[in-house]
Structure formats: C-alpha cells, structure tokens
Design an enzyme around this catalytic site. Structure first.
Site, PDB file in Angstrom:
ATOM      1  N   LYS A  83       4.712   4.904  13.572  1.00 31.28           N
ATOM      2  CA  LYS A  83       3.609   5.039  12.617  1.00 31.28           C
ATOM      3  C   LYS A  83       3.195   3.662  12.115  1.00 31.28           C
ATOM      4  CE  LYS A  83       3.100   5.858   8.160  1.00 31.28           C
ATOM      5  NZ  LYS A  83       1.863   5.103   7.932  1.00 31.28           N
ATOM      6  N   GLY A 124      -1.586   7.616   9.784  1.00 30.66           N
ATOM      7  CA  GLY A 124      -1.671   8.421   8.577  1.00 30.66           C
ATOM      8  C   GLY A 124      -0.958   7.756   7.425  1.00 30.66           C
ATOM      9  N   PHE A 125      -0.842   8.508   6.347  1.00 30.03           N
ATOM     10  CA  PHE A 125      -0.245   7.981   5.124  1.00 30.03           C
ATOM     11  C   PHE A 125       1.254   8.232   5.104  1.00 30.03           C
ATOM     12  CE2 PHE A 125      -4.691   8.867   4.108  1.00 30.03           C
ATOM     13  CZ  PHE A 125      -5.065   7.606   3.688  1.00 30.03           C
ATOM     14  N   GLY A 126       1.947   7.402   4.325  1.00 29.50           N
ATOM     15  CA  GLY A 126       3.403   7.495   4.255  1.00 29.50           C
ATOM     16  C   GLY A 126       3.879   8.881   3.881  1.00 29.50           C
ATOM     17  N   VAL A 127       3.297   9.417   2.816  1.00 30.59           N
ATOM     18  CA  VAL A 127       3.793  10.703   2.309  1.00 30.59           C
ATOM     19  C   VAL A 127       3.460  11.835   3.265  1.00 30.59           C
ATOM     20  CG1 VAL A 127       1.717  11.138   0.904  1.00 30.59           C
ATOM     21  CG2 VAL A 127       3.892  12.178   0.254  1.00 30.59           C
ATOM     22  N   ALA A 154       2.649  11.432   6.844  1.00 29.13           N
ATOM     23  CA  ALA A 154       3.090  11.247   8.229  1.00 29.13           C
ATOM     24  C   ALA A 154       4.417  10.490   8.310  1.00 29.13           C
ATOM     25  CB  ALA A 154       2.020  10.489   9.030  1.00 29.13           C
ATOM     26  N   GLY A 155       4.595   9.476   7.458  1.00 29.40           N
ATOM     27  CA  GLY A 155       5.828   8.696   7.490  1.00 29.40           C
ATOM     28  C   GLY A 155       7.032   9.519   7.082  1.00 29.40           C
ATOM     29  N   GLU A 166      14.187  -3.657   6.998  1.00 23.29           N
ATOM     30  CA  GLU A 166      13.860  -5.044   6.658  1.00 23.29           C
ATOM     31  C   GLU A 166      12.970  -4.962   5.428  1.00 23.29           C
ATOM     32  OE1 GLU A 166      12.067  -7.741   5.729  1.00 23.29           O
ATOM     33  OE2 GLU A 166      11.057  -8.222   7.634  1.00 23.29           O
ATOM     34  N   CYS A 196       7.431 -11.657   4.940  1.00 29.63           N
ATOM     35  CA  CYS A 196       8.660 -11.258   4.235  1.00 29.63           C
ATOM     36  C   CYS A 196       9.503 -12.468   3.875  1.00 29.63           C
ATOM     37  CB  CYS A 196       9.461 -10.304   5.107  1.00 29.63           C
ATOM     38  SG  CYS A 196       8.608  -8.755   5.387  1.00 29.63           S
ATOM     39  N   GLU A 226       8.743 -10.508  -5.024  1.00 35.03           N
ATOM     40  CA  GLU A 226       7.941 -10.881  -3.870  1.00 35.03           C
ATOM     41  C   GLU A 226       6.479 -10.550  -4.163  1.00 35.03           C
ATOM     42  OE1 GLU A 226       9.623  -9.735  -0.198  1.00 35.03           O
ATOM     43  OE2 GLU A 226       8.033 -10.658   0.952  1.00 35.03           O
TER      44      GLU A 226
END
Lengths: 136, 507
Positions: free
Chosen positions: B189, B219-222, B224-225, B263, B302, B403
């Site tokens: 994803k 898609g979105f995290g909530v 599809a992720g 990561e 990162c 960060e």
C-alpha cells in the site's frame, strides 16, 4: 474551545484542548466509528501529529500517560462522549512544558487515524504552560 | 540547466492517466466500492489524477491474487528471480526522466534528486538484491558422523508492505527488492499523499513479474492499511512511518503472531568537532555541506540531520559560514534542475512544520535563517514551500526532540567529547547521526558511542545498497538496504537428517 478534564494525579490545569473545528469533526467521526481516542505520535512522516483511533483499538500501557479526557457530548441520548488523549511516557518527558490544542487542517496524513478519508488531518498547536518549568 | 515541462503540458515527459485503479493479479482492477480520491501535486497544490480508494474488500482481492501466485514464485530459482529484478532495474534506468518527473510531481522534491539519487538508487537496489539472492548460501552442520543439519532459506509466502511518502518509489523499492528476491508475493500500500508515481512505475514493470507476485492497493490507512496489517493471511508486515502507527501495526502483528519490521524515523544529531575548521580546505567545505544537507529533500528524510552540534571554539565562525551557505540554497520550481529545495509533500505537512516554527519561537530558540512559509509566486503560489530554517537553542526544546520533517535544523554547542555524546544520545530515537572530525580516533569513537543504527563519518545522506539501515531505540526494528534484509523475508528450514541405519535403542 473545549478543555480536557485533568487526569494526571496532583495536577490542576488542563494540558490539552480541542478547538471548535476538531470538536465538530470528532462528533461526526463518533457517529461513524463509535467511541474514539487520541494517541500522540512521534517520529517520521506523519509523526508529531495526534492519531485518532476507535477507542480501545490502540492498546495503551503503563508506559503511556493520559493527558486528559475531552467530553464532546452529550450524545443524542444525553450520554457523555469521552475521548482520552494519550502520549507515551518517554515522549511526555519532552513535551510536558507545553499545552496542546488539537486543530484540524486540510490534508490526509498517512497513518491509521480515522479522519484522513475526510480530506483533513488533526494536528497539534502548542503553547508554553505558565505553570510548567521548561528545559530542566 | 533544464526545466522539465509540467505534466499536462506539451512536451511533458510523463502523461498521467486521469484515473488509476488498483494493481491486482497483474491487471488494473477497479475498487470494489467504486470510490476514488484525488492526488494533489505539492508543486502547485492542485489535484492531477484520481486514485482508487481501496478498502478491506480490495485488500482481500489482492491477498487472493498473492496467495495464488506465492507458491510458484517461491519455487522459482534464485537465478530466475534475479533475472526479473535485473530487468526491472533496466526498465527504471531506461525511463529515468519519465519516472523523475512523475516522482517530482507527486512528491514535490527537486528533480535533480530523483534524477541523481532516488531512481539510480532504486535500480541499483534491485540489482544488489538480485546479486545477493544468487550469492546467498544455506548452511549445514555435520553434527556427528551420521547426522547432518541442513539450513535452507525459504520464502515466508505473502507479505504486506506499507510505504511512506517522502521517497515514494525508493522506499517501495527498499522493501520490494528483498521481499521479491527472497521469493515472496507482496501486497503493497503506497502512501495516500503520493500514490501515483509507484503506479507509473508499475505501468512500466508490471508485465515483468508473474501476475499476483506484486499487488498494489491504494487508499487510506484506516480503510486499506489497517485491513492489510491486521490480516491473518500475511506472514509478515513491514512499515515505515511514525511511532503510534508502528505500535498499532505491532499490535495487529502480535494478534496474528507474525514478524514485523518498522522504520519510525529519528532526530539525528550531526556533530562537528573543532578540528574540522583547522584548515579552510576541501574537507572543511565538505563539512559545511554536511550541515546544509538538513534541507535535502526539504528535510523530509527519516535521517534528516535536524540537530547540529557544534563544538564551542568554532561555534560562531562555523555557524556564520553554514548559515550563509544555506541562505544561498535555491528554492524554486521543483521541475528545474537548478532547484535545490522544492515543496513539502502535503498541506498537512506544511501546516505541521509551520506549527513547529511557532513553538520554536515560543520556546525562545533564536532564529538565524528562514522561519516562514515561502511564496514562490505564479503557478507555484499555492504550493507547499517552506524557507530553509536555522534555529539556535538547547536540546530540551521540542524543536530538538521531535521530527519536524521539514527543512529545519536546531543548532546547539558542546564543550567536549563527552558533552557531545551526551547531547547526541539525549533523544528517544536512534536512526541516523553524523560525525565530522579530522581525527580518526575521535570520529571512530563517536561513531561507536552514538546510539543510532547508521552513523555517517565525514559524510552524510549517502544510501548505497549494501550499507545496513535501521534504527536503535524508538526508531524501529529490523534492517534494510543490506543482504541482512533477506532474513526479514525468509524462513529458516532445518532438515535434520540421519544417515545411520541403526535404531536409537530407547524402545
């Protein structure tokens, strides 16, 4: 502006608040997802932003601090709509001198926070707390 | 100097489709729920394509395809898989400009970066793992005269990968190359901010891989992720992103008892010992550039060297010099090869960076340079640009501890070696660090004493395939970019064989 109730023992001043746009959005999300919670993230990409999850989806532990609880209610049946705001204890050690306000801006984040499909993203605005001693 | 034509105009190197579907089983598949979202280019702040808004149903389709493809792919020889990876690398090289324009338009980075870094590194990464899988041996032990233990590497099967938006193609390749080399089928994803450039890459390489070996659900995290990360059908999940989602993914993985690699970023110290200024030579010039690399990729790395630690005797002179150098950084149209600093990847990222500029000022940090949003005018006026910013302060300030993921460096001074290491390690994270010194002993010792997975000594922001990359502390679990990563995508099969014809004698 909605201030959270104080949940840290021996403290008297609210540490975190919701602005009106965030409160309105959370009421909408509550209808879709049920009870909600926040966990303040750190690290890269979408880090340093608050993540909003269905309550209980994210397992907190003794290594997290509950900074406060918002009540965005009452619900249609008159019941309260509490939302806890959490942060890892080690992160709180570096954030504790600042008061946090949850705002909402256009965007879509990249974590699993529930507001992203709405085309918006929760974010934090900060101010120094009068009562806290920064930079010890 | 070259200014590449913007997509959608004549002479553009890439033509985007108006709408991108999911890539499942070797073909474009419409999302089950029929929903799409707009991909916005940070260059202008305007939408340029629609992308499938995948949900759990689409993840299931992708897992069906991956589960079907995995057994045969896992049994191909390393030679065959290496050939496939090498072909992919060749296609990336042959389409360098097309992919670079797509990457810049999707992400906002100055095009010199994908042309010279992201894409050459991506193709080299495939070649590295093509070589690594061919060179990988199992091992065996002759436990006694009649008993031999054989260790074989076997693929895990179907793995899930969730990709960040700062290097949309390269970060996907960091995860894909070892997974495919090891013989796994992948459901990937992309980040919802930058889904399209990977899909442009798939248009080019899709037919090189057998159908179902690589599947991409957008898609979105909530939506599809989460169904991907929590699926009992994957044998491993890999994620690059932030700590809360990293914890959440670990929780999902624990429910299915599968391994996870993470990561999660850092707050990397970049340490300049006094002796760097002993001579005004090429090395001193290199060290100055090493400071200014905080603005590389707009700080959306990162390992951004976002904390600069300068030894007191040279603090003022060095900071003056590098501030002037940073002020010369060219911020402009990301499609111009002269541009050094482009756009932040999204509006929410822009807003977050601005909120940190605010808290830095509130905390009493001294602003040396920048500190504002940049308005580049014309078509770029609504793009997401931030001035390279230098703050001076102390390590307890939030701008030193979080960060920001923007072109913002927080600078402080240190007295001696112990002070430098103490400040460097006073952070929750441990992904990257830089050490600059002409004294080999100092540089070596500092490199070993800093709690970080990657310490650059007298250089910074190099990411060659072969050098292991990953985090200490809250920066994550696992290593990428090195043959060690194969281990994260392989099972160990032990075959314990007796060559004796005689019973044990127990019964």
């Amino acid at each position: 502006m909605l201030e959270a109730t104080v949940t840290i023992p021996d403290e008297t001043i609210s540490r975190v608040s919701l602005n009106d746009a965030s409160t309105e959005l959370l009421r909408k999300l509550w209808i879709q997802y049920g009870p909600l919670m926040f966990h303040q993230s750190g690290g890269c990409c979408d880090g340093s932003s608050p993540m909003c999850y269905p309550a209980g989806d994210f397992l907190t532990s003794d290594n997290d601090v509950r900074l406060g609880t918002f009540d965005i209610g009452p619900n249609a049946d008159g019941s309260p709509m509490p939302i806890d705001f959490w942060m890892s204890r080690e992160q709180f050690a570096y954030w504790s001198h600042t008061h946090l306000t949850v705002d909402v801006v256009k965007g879509r984040g990249s974590g699993f926070s529930v507001e992203a499909p709405e085309g918006v993203r929760f974010m934090i605005r900060s101010r120094l707390m009068d009562s806290a001693t920064p930079f010890v | 100097m070259t200014v590449y034509a913007a997509p959608g105009t004549p002479d553009a190197k890439v033509t985007f489709k108006p709408r991108y579907e999911n890539w499942i089983g070797g073909e474009w598949v419409k999302p089950v729920k029929g929903q799409y979202f707009e991909d916005i280019t940070p260059v202008t702040g305007k939408p340029f394509a629609e992308v499938a808004r995948g949900t759990a149903e689409d993840i299931e389709l992708a897992l069906d395809a991956a589960c079907k493809a995995a057994p045969a792919w896992g049994k191909t020889s390393p030679t065959e898989r290496a050939a496939v990876l090498n072909k992919i690398a060749d296609v990336i090289d042959a389409n360098l400009e097309l992919l670079a324009v797509a990457e810049t338009w999707d992400n906002g980075k100055p095009i010199r970066e994908p042309l010279n870094a992201d894409l050459p590194l991506a193709s080299d990464h495939f070649r590295y793992f093509a070589a690594a899988i061919r060179a990988q041996d199992g091992d065996h032990a002759e436990l006694d005269h009649d008993t031999v233990a054989y260790q074989f590497h076997e693929p895990l099967g179907v793995v899930g990968q969730i990709i960040p938006w700062n290097f949309p193609i390269l970060m996907a390749v960091w995860k894909l190359a070892p997974a495919l080399a090891a013989g796994n089928a992948v459901v990937l994803k992309p980040a919802e901010q930058t889904p399209v450039s990977i899909l442009v890459l798939i248009e080019l390489i899709g037919d090189i891989l057998p159908p179902g070996v690589l599947n991409i659900v957008n898609g979105f995290g909530v939506e599809a992720g989460k169904p991907l990360a929590s699926s009992p059908r994957i044998r491993k999940i890999a994620f690059t992103g932030e700590t809360s989602t990293g914890r959440l993914i670990s929780q999902y993985a624990s429910a299915n008892l599968i391994p996870v690699t993470l990561e999660l970023g850092g707050k990397s110290p970049n340490i300049f010992f006094s002796d760097v200024a002993d001579s005004n030579d090429a090395f001193y010039d290199k060290a100055q550039e090493g400071f200014t690399l905080f603005a590389f990729n707009q700080g959306e790395v990162c390992t951004c060297p976002s904390r600069a630690l300068i030894q007191k005797p040279i603090y003022d002179s060095f900071l003056d010099t590098v501030t002037a150098r940073t002020a010369k950084a060219i911020q402009g149209n990301p499609l111009d090869t002269e541009t050094q600093v482009g756009a932040q990847a999204s509006n929410d990222q822009l807003e977050k960076i601005l909120s940190y500029l605010d808290i830095g000022k509130q905390e009493g940090a001294k602003l040396r340079l920048g500190g504002e949003r940049a308005d580049l005018g014309g078509d770029l006026t609504d793009g997401y640009y931030v001035q390279p910013t230098i703050f001076e302060g102390n390590n307890k300030m939030r701008i030193f501890q979080e960060e920001i993921f923007g072109p913002v460096v927080a600078v402080t001074s240190f007295d001696d070696y112990d002070d430098a290491i103490s400040i460097a390690n006073d952070t929750l994270y441990g992904l990257g660090a830089g050490v600059w010194s002409r004294n080999g002993t100092t540089a070596y010792r500092a490199g070993r004493d800093i709690q970080a997975g990657r310490v650059w000594v007298n250089n910074y922001h190099a990411y060659p395939a072969g050098a292991a990359f990953g985090g200490y502390k809250s920066s994550g679990i696992g290593r990428e970019n090195n043959k060690l990563a194969l281990d994260h995508y392989q099972q160990t099969k032990n075959l314990l064989v007796s060559y004796s014809d005689n019973a044990l004698g127990f019964f």
